[in-house]
Motif scaffolding. Structure first.
Motif, PDB file in Angstrom:
ATOM      1  N   VAL A  88      75.619 -37.755  69.038  1.00 39.37           N
ATOM      2  CA  VAL A  88      76.694 -37.066  68.308  1.00 39.37           C
ATOM      3  C   VAL A  88      76.030 -36.375  67.121  1.00 39.37           C
ATOM      4  N   GLU A  89      75.666 -35.139  67.318  1.00 39.62           N
ATOM      5  CA  GLU A  89      74.813 -34.449  66.351  1.00 39.62           C
ATOM      6  C   GLU A  89      75.488 -34.231  65.012  1.00 39.62           C
ATOM      7  N   HIS A  90      76.792 -34.008  65.004  1.00 39.33           N
ATOM      8  CA  HIS A  90      77.449 -33.730  63.727  1.00 39.33           C
ATOM      9  C   HIS A  90      77.610 -34.994  62.874  1.00 39.33           C
ATOM     10  N   LEU A  91      77.375 -36.169  63.469  1.00 43.85           N
ATOM     11  CA  LEU A  91      77.434 -37.410  62.701  1.00 43.85           C
ATOM     12  C   LEU A  91      76.056 -37.838  62.199  1.00 43.85           C
ATOM     13  N   MET A  92      75.044 -37.617  63.011  1.00 43.48           N
ATOM     14  CA  MET A  92      73.692 -38.054  62.649  1.00 43.48           C
ATOM     15  C   MET A  92      72.683 -37.097  63.268  1.00 43.48           C
ATOM     16  N   ALA A  93      72.384 -36.043  62.543  1.00 45.62           N
ATOM     17  CA  ALA A  93      71.492 -35.001  63.062  1.00 45.62           C
ATOM     18  C   ALA A  93      70.047 -35.317  62.691  1.00 45.62           C
ATOM     19  N   VAL A 167      64.364 -43.317  55.104  1.00 46.93           N
ATOM     20  CA  VAL A 167      64.610 -42.004  54.504  1.00 46.93           C
ATOM     21  C   VAL A 167      65.027 -40.993  55.569  1.00 46.93           C
ATOM     22  N   ALA A 168      64.367 -41.041  56.725  1.00 47.75           N
ATOM     23  CA  ALA A 168      64.714 -40.116  57.810  1.00 47.75           C
ATOM     24  C   ALA A 168      66.157 -40.323  58.265  1.00 47.75           C
ATOM     25  N   ILE A 169      66.549 -41.579  58.414  1.00 46.93           N
ATOM     26  CA  ILE A 169      67.928 -41.874  58.822  1.00 46.93           C
ATOM     27  C   ILE A 169      68.905 -41.490  57.714  1.00 46.93           C
ATOM     28  N   PHE A 170      68.506 -41.740  56.465  1.00 47.61           N
ATOM     29  CA  PHE A 170      69.372 -41.395  55.336  1.00 47.61           C
ATOM     30  C   PHE A 170      69.636 -39.893  55.291  1.00 47.61           C
ATOM     31  N   ILE A 171      68.588 -39.098  55.459  1.00 49.70           N
ATOM     32  CA  ILE A 171      68.749 -37.641  55.437  1.00 49.70           C
ATOM     33  C   ILE A 171      69.631 -37.182  56.594  1.00 49.70           C
ATOM     34  N   VAL A 181      80.770 -41.374  57.286  1.00 46.35           N
ATOM     35  CA  VAL A 181      79.328 -41.544  57.484  1.00 46.35           C
ATOM     36  C   VAL A 181      78.588 -41.360  56.164  1.00 46.35           C
ATOM     37  N   ASN A 182      79.025 -40.415  55.356  1.00 47.01           N
ATOM     38  CA  ASN A 182      78.392 -40.194  54.051  1.00 47.01           C
ATOM     39  C   ASN A 182      78.542 -41.414  53.145  1.00 47.01           C
ATOM     40  N   ILE A 183      79.736 -41.991  53.142  1.00 50.46           N
ATOM     41  CA  ILE A 183      79.980 -43.170  52.303  1.00 50.46           C
ATOM     42  C   ILE A 183      79.124 -44.348  52.775  1.00 50.46           C
ATOM     43  N   ILE A 184      79.077 -44.554  54.089  1.00 50.74           N
ATOM     44  CA  ILE A 184      78.256 -45.641  54.634  1.00 50.74           C
ATOM     45  C   ILE A 184      76.786 -45.432  54.283  1.00 50.74           C
ATOM     46  N   THR A 185      76.347 -44.189  54.333  1.00 50.92           N
ATOM     47  CA  THR A 185      74.949 -43.880  54.007  1.00 50.92           C
ATOM     48  C   THR A 185      74.643 -44.177  52.548  1.00 50.92           C
ATOM     49  N   VAL A 190      72.299 -47.759  48.376  1.00 48.16           N
ATOM     50  CA  VAL A 190      72.472 -48.656  47.226  1.00 48.16           C
ATOM     51  C   VAL A 190      71.997 -50.066  47.574  1.00 48.16           C
ATOM     52  N   ALA A 191      72.340 -50.520  48.780  1.00 44.60           N
ATOM     53  CA  ALA A 191      71.906 -51.851  49.217  1.00 44.60           C
ATOM     54  C   ALA A 191      70.387 -51.923  49.321  1.00 44.60           C
ATOM     55  N   PHE A 192      69.782 -50.853  49.814  1.00 46.86           N
ATOM     56  CA  PHE A 192      68.325 -50.806  49.956  1.00 46.86           C
ATOM     57  C   PHE A 192      67.636 -50.883  48.597  1.00 46.86           C
ATOM     58  N   LEU A 193      68.124 -50.092  47.646  1.00 47.78           N
ATOM     59  CA  LEU A 193      67.537 -50.092  46.308  1.00 47.78           C
ATOM     60  C   LEU A 193      67.811 -51.409  45.579  1.00 47.78           C
TER      61      LEU A 193
END
Length: 236
Positions: A88-93, A167-171, A181-185, A190-193
């Motif tokens: 699903v490219e528009h969710l996770m490109a 970082v690749a997944i985050f971008i 999806v933006n909020i989850i990202t 925040v959890a990672f940091l």
């Protein structure tokens, strides 16, 4: 007594295995030792024939094995990202240029971690089993540093691979046009940091002695708490 024992222990460690006197180099040496041998120093090198050394070798072998397994998982994940289009490219490109390049770096680092980790595991087990480890104490400083870097290399590569994969997944996810999806990202970032900050904090406080050099028992803590309450209730 404790100070004299500590000084005696340090004096038994060869000078080439001790931390440098420079504060910055001392900190760098400490971090390198933690990554390479899971210790803050090389004090355990003063005797490589006792039971503690054998237990340490077992711990290190187990750590290298776990590192190789984790690196293999990261390698498989990055391979999946690099070799397949997003469902699903528009969710996770993750096929975008920047995300793909970062994923390639993660793939290379994970592959290096697997290769170097396997080499370290084989050579480390062979050396500790069939060679005299007392020779470690007679190695020049540059050889000690080279050995520590070699032992730390799989973990360093794995850390780089994991961070770049994140970082690749985050971008890829942050560029989505879906607000959920933006909020989850953002929450994941925040959890990672936060986990990184907690890791540094826990590492800094665990094993640190109290300022007065004495440990308070739970009963003493309760008594001090009651005393402070009683003092606050006294008329002035």
């Amino acid at each position: 007594m404790a100070t004299s024992e500590s000084a005696n222990s340090v004096s038994q460690v060869p000078e080439n295995c001790r931390a440098p006197n420079n504060p910055i180099l001392k900190l760098a040496f400490k971090i390198l030792c933690i990554i390479a041998v899971s210790r803050e120093s090389l004090d355990h090198w003063k005797d490589t024939k006792n039971k503690d050394w054998k237990e340490h070798v077992s711990i290190m072998v187990n750590r290298f094995q776990n590192t190789n397994v984790t690196a293999g998982l990261v390698l498989a994940t990055t391979t999946l990202f690099l070799s397949s289009p997003p469902p699903v490219e528009h969710l996770m490109a993750y096929n975008s240029t920047i995300s793909y390049i970062i994923a390639m770096i993660s793939f290379d680092a994970a592959l290096l971690s697997v290769i170097s980790g396997s080499a370290v595991l084989v050579i480390y087990e062979t050396s500790t089993a069939h060679k005299d480890m007392e020779t470690l104490k007679h190695m020049p400083r540059y050889q000690v540093i080279a050995l520590l870097l070699w032992l730390a290399w799989p973990s360093i590569c794995l850390s780089v691979a994991t961070c770049f994969l994140f970082v690749a997944i985050f971008i890829a996810c942050f560029g989505s046009d879906n607000i959920v999806v933006n909020i989850i990202t953002i929450l994941a970032c925040v959890a990672f940091l936060s986990n990184g900050a907690l890791t540094l904090y826990v590492f800094a406080v665990v094993g640190k002695k109290p300022a007065n050099g004495k440990k308070n028992t739970p009963t003493q803590v309760i008594d001090m708490h009651h005393a402070s309450i009683g003092a606050a209730c006294l008329p002035r």
